[in-house]
Design a protein around this motif. Sequence first.
Motif, PDB file in Angstrom:
ATOM      1  N   VAL A   1      62.827 -46.280  71.541  1.00 56.38           N
ATOM      2  CA  VAL A   1      62.168 -47.200  70.891  1.00 56.38           C
ATOM      3  C   VAL A   1      61.085 -46.916  69.877  1.00 56.38           C
ATOM      4  CG1 VAL A   1      60.707 -47.072  73.198  1.00 56.38           C
ATOM      5  CG2 VAL A   1      61.044 -49.555  71.734  1.00 56.38           C
ATOM      6  N   VAL A   2      60.970 -47.986  68.960  1.00 54.70           N
ATOM      7  CA  VAL A   2      59.892 -47.976  68.065  1.00 54.70           C
ATOM      8  C   VAL A   2      58.862 -49.191  68.240  1.00 54.70           C
ATOM      9  CG1 VAL A   2      59.270 -48.319  65.489  1.00 54.70           C
ATOM     10  CG2 VAL A   2      61.163 -46.543  66.239  1.00 54.70           C
ATOM     11  N   VAL A   3      57.679 -48.918  68.268  1.00 60.46           N
ATOM     12  CA  VAL A   3      56.757 -49.949  68.334  1.00 60.46           C
ATOM     13  C   VAL A   3      55.846 -49.769  66.992  1.00 60.46           C
ATOM     14  CG1 VAL A   3      54.569 -50.497  69.540  1.00 60.46           C
ATOM     15  CG2 VAL A   3      56.211 -49.220  70.765  1.00 60.46           C
TER      16      VAL A   3
ATOM     17  N   VAL B   1      59.965 -52.834  68.713  1.00 63.02           N
ATOM     18  CA  VAL B   1      58.905 -53.900  69.135  1.00 63.02           C
ATOM     19  C   VAL B   1      57.868 -53.904  68.187  1.00 63.02           C
ATOM     20  CG1 VAL B   1      57.070 -53.849  70.865  1.00 63.02           C
ATOM     21  CG2 VAL B   1      59.281 -53.134  71.584  1.00 63.02           C
ATOM     22  N   ALA B   2      57.455 -55.128  67.568  1.00 60.80           N
ATOM     23  CA  ALA B   2      56.701 -55.535  66.563  1.00 60.80           C
ATOM     24  C   ALA B   2      55.536 -56.192  67.148  1.00 60.80           C
ATOM     25  CB  ALA B   2      57.223 -55.966  65.369  1.00 60.80           C
ATOM     26  N   LEU B   3      54.180 -55.845  66.755  1.00 64.75           N
ATOM     27  CA  LEU B   3      52.990 -56.691  67.067  1.00 64.75           C
ATOM     28  C   LEU B   3      52.656 -57.880  65.942  1.00 64.75           C
ATOM     29  CD1 LEU B   3      50.463 -57.302  68.668  1.00 64.75           C
ATOM     30  CD2 LEU B   3      49.473 -55.410  67.337  1.00 64.75           C
TER      31      LEU B   3
ATOM     32  N   ALA C   1      49.611 -61.451  69.290  1.00 72.59           N
ATOM     33  CA  ALA C   1      48.287 -61.149  70.075  1.00 72.59           C
ATOM     34  C   ALA C   1      47.221 -61.944  69.252  1.00 72.59           C
ATOM     35  CB  ALA C   1      47.936 -60.059  70.487  1.00 72.59           C
ATOM     36  N   THR C   2      46.118 -62.618  69.990  1.00 76.17           N
ATOM     37  CA  THR C   2      45.144 -62.920  69.193  1.00 76.17           C
ATOM     38  C   THR C   2      44.223 -61.727  68.405  1.00 76.17           C
ATOM     39  OG1 THR C   2      43.737 -63.111  71.124  1.00 76.17           O
ATOM     40  CG2 THR C   2      44.846 -65.193  70.070  1.00 76.17           C
TER      41      THR C   2
END
Length: 252
Positions: A53-55, A92-94, A129-130
């Motif tokens: 997995v890549v974050v 997975v991206a933020l 996210a904030t």
Amino acid sequence: MRIAVAGGTGMVGRHVVDVAREEGHEVVVLSRAAGVDLTEGEGLDVALAGVDVVVDVTSTATQDAQESRRFFDAVTRHLLAAEERAGVGHHVALGIVGSDRATGGYYVGKVHQEQLVESGAVPWTILRATQFHEFAQQLHGQVTLGPFVLVPVMRSEPVAAREVAERLVALAVGRPTGRARDLGGPDVRRMVDMVRAYARQVGDRRRILAVPLPGPLGRGMRDGSLLTRAGADHGTTEFEAWLSTVTSEPRG
């Protein structure tokens, strides 16, 4: 699990790396120091060998919309292409809460990043996210006018970067879920109050003034577009807890 972290030396990335290692995962930090250039795609095929997995928690220090879009376009396309070649099963991206409502500047690139991930071939999860507690530190002194420090009029719901990292790792080790529930902080605050508190903590006695920014971005900062909506999750670490860890560094 073998987890690669893009942006693993940054503000959130360092926490992601720490949390993943604490939980016993093998971590690959995708950075220039490790021979990886994300904007050019160099070194990715070697670095992603055997990765599950890549974050992606990459960021760029610009408020220019086109520069932000170019950065996230290059990084995301290179990552997704290399992941597909390597057989990575989860990306997975933020993202940022409200980035599609408070349009402009840096957020243009973040929205584009999400669109690329959603349309890509690699199964994905996006966590919005904030702003982090550290955002007050970033804004402090960024714009000055004589003896004054200027910050945008903004309502914020600050969240601890560590708590964001914990959520990202939890999502990374699970199945791809698409849009995860947004993550915000425990309360809503005025950014000018946060910057003033930070300034006092580091010994800066300059006056902090709140200035409304023009356009859709400024309006979004003021009207609550960057706050979570019903159904979001919330961290528990308050701004004061983070502020207490900041070392006082008297400034001019």
